[in-house]
Write a protein that holds these residues in place. Structure first.
Motif, PDB file in Angstrom:
ATOM      1  N   ASP A  91       0.585  -1.109  -0.094  1.00 26.96           N
ATOM      2  CA  ASP A  91       0.023   0.015   0.047  1.00 26.96           C
ATOM      3  C   ASP A  91       0.679   1.269   0.005  1.00 26.96           C
ATOM      4  O   ASP A  91       0.479   2.271   0.080  1.00 26.96           O
ATOM      5  N   CYS A  98      -0.659   5.951  -7.470  1.00 24.84           N
ATOM      6  CA  CYS A  98      -1.781   5.298  -6.883  1.00 24.84           C
ATOM      7  C   CYS A  98      -2.546   6.265  -6.015  1.00 24.84           C
ATOM      8  O   CYS A  98      -2.218   6.777  -5.035  1.00 24.84           O
ATOM      9  N   CYS A 101      -4.070   4.422  -2.722  1.00 24.54           N
ATOM     10  CA  CYS A 101      -3.063   4.027  -1.756  1.00 24.54           C
ATOM     11  C   CYS A 101      -2.993   5.000  -0.415  1.00 24.54           C
ATOM     12  O   CYS A 101      -3.138   6.037  -0.614  1.00 24.54           O
ATOM     13  N   LYS A 102      -2.919   4.366   0.814  1.00 22.68           N
ATOM     14  CA  LYS A 102      -2.761   5.149   1.910  1.00 22.68           C
ATOM     15  C   LYS A 102      -1.448   4.841   2.611  1.00 22.68           C
ATOM     16  O   LYS A 102      -1.409   5.328   3.725  1.00 22.68           O
ATOM     17  N   GLY A 103      -0.507   4.754   1.924  1.00 27.31           N
ATOM     18  CA  GLY A 103       0.638   4.248   2.680  1.00 27.31           C
ATOM     19  C   GLY A 103       1.631   5.663   2.860  1.00 27.31           C
ATOM     20  O   GLY A 103       1.230   6.703   2.360  1.00 27.31           O
ATOM     21  N   PRO A 113       0.904  -0.739  -6.016  1.00 28.74           N
ATOM     22  CA  PRO A 113       0.243  -2.184  -6.129  1.00 28.74           C
ATOM     23  C   PRO A 113       0.611  -2.787  -7.294  1.00 28.74           C
ATOM     24  O   PRO A 113       0.660  -4.271  -7.185  1.00 28.74           O
ATOM     25  N   LEU A 145      -6.538  -5.536   2.172  1.00 26.41           N
ATOM     26  CA  LEU A 145      -6.450  -4.365   1.329  1.00 26.41           C
ATOM     27  C   LEU A 145      -7.523  -4.463   0.405  1.00 26.41           C
ATOM     28  O   LEU A 145      -8.155  -3.448  -0.064  1.00 26.41           O
ATOM     29  N   GLU A 149     -10.790  -1.580  -0.114  1.00 26.51           N
ATOM     30  CA  GLU A 149     -11.232  -0.839  -1.483  1.00 26.51           C
ATOM     31  C   GLU A 149     -12.645  -1.152  -1.813  1.00 26.51           C
ATOM     32  O   GLU A 149     -13.213  -0.526  -2.233  1.00 26.51           O
ATOM     33  N   PHE A 189      -5.236  -4.211  -6.327  1.00 28.89           N
ATOM     34  CA  PHE A 189      -4.290  -5.048  -5.487  1.00 28.89           C
ATOM     35  C   PHE A 189      -3.922  -6.379  -6.173  1.00 28.89           C
ATOM     36  O   PHE A 189      -4.448  -7.486  -5.614  1.00 28.89           O
TER      37      PHE A 189
END
Length: 202
Positions: A91, A98, A101-103, A113, A145, A149, A189
């Protein structure tokens, strides 16, 4: 003098019928257990025409030694932390492409991903139970993940949708609807979980 009667004969004419009925009974009532196995995509028979270059930062390496110890990206970790570590890698969204993505968007970790690959390598003496548990944690990282989503887009877990889609009792019209949703989440993902050649301890 009276003549002695011989031993009474046993009528064995119906024994074959009885044996046949018993055989059918056991065939119908006996359940045969089958191993579920692991859902993995095998590599294509034909090698690709062009060599694919993969950046090292897009590979999350997991090694299991014969004692069941885990090394994830050259860091010794506990099994209970493996899923979170894998999710953080998948992520990450390091190249900024992305949108979901919450990274941490760490430039030293995976770009996207779609480019992130998890590579699993185990020792020949690794216990089978440990191997399966590690596999479950890595697949669980993908599913967590995907569930996130799927909840955001469709208001339900991906794992529930996939189970309903794979259920043979699901109607064909509902399967067509679920197929598009399941594929769209899988594309966000994609599960790229590869297994490196097994190593041998010295």
């Amino acid at each position: 003098m009276a003549r002695r009667a011989g031993a009474p004969e046993v009528n064995a004419g119906s024994m074959a019928d009885i044996a046949f009925l018993l055989l059918i009974f056991f065939l119908v009532t006996t359940t045969i257990e089958t191993d579920a196995g692991l859902d993995r995509m095998l590599p294509p028979i034909e090698p690709p025409d062009t060599d694919v270059v993969i950046k090292q930062k897009n590979i999350f390496q997991v090694n299991i030694n014969k004692n069941g110890q885990l090394l994830a990206d050259e860091e010794l970790i506990d099994l209970k932390n493996l899923r979170a570590k894998a999710m953080e890698f998948l992520d990450n969204g390091g190249d900024g492409t992305c949108s979901y993505c919450k990274g941490r968007k760490n430039a030293e970790s995976s770009d996207n991903p779609s480019k992130a690959i998890i590579s699993l390598k185990n020792d020949r003496e690794t216990k089978y139970g440990t191997y399966i548990t590690v596999q479950n944690e890595l697949v669980g990282a993908y599913n967590d993940l995907r569930n996130r989503e799927s909840q955001r887009l469709f208001g339900r877990d991906f794992t529930d949708m996939e189970a309903e889609y794979l259920n043979p009792e699901t109607s064909s019209s509902l399967k067509d609807e679920l197929k598009e949703k399941v594929k769209s989440i899988q594309d966000l993902f994609p599960q790229k979980l590869s297994e490196a050649e097994t190593s041998t301890s010295n």
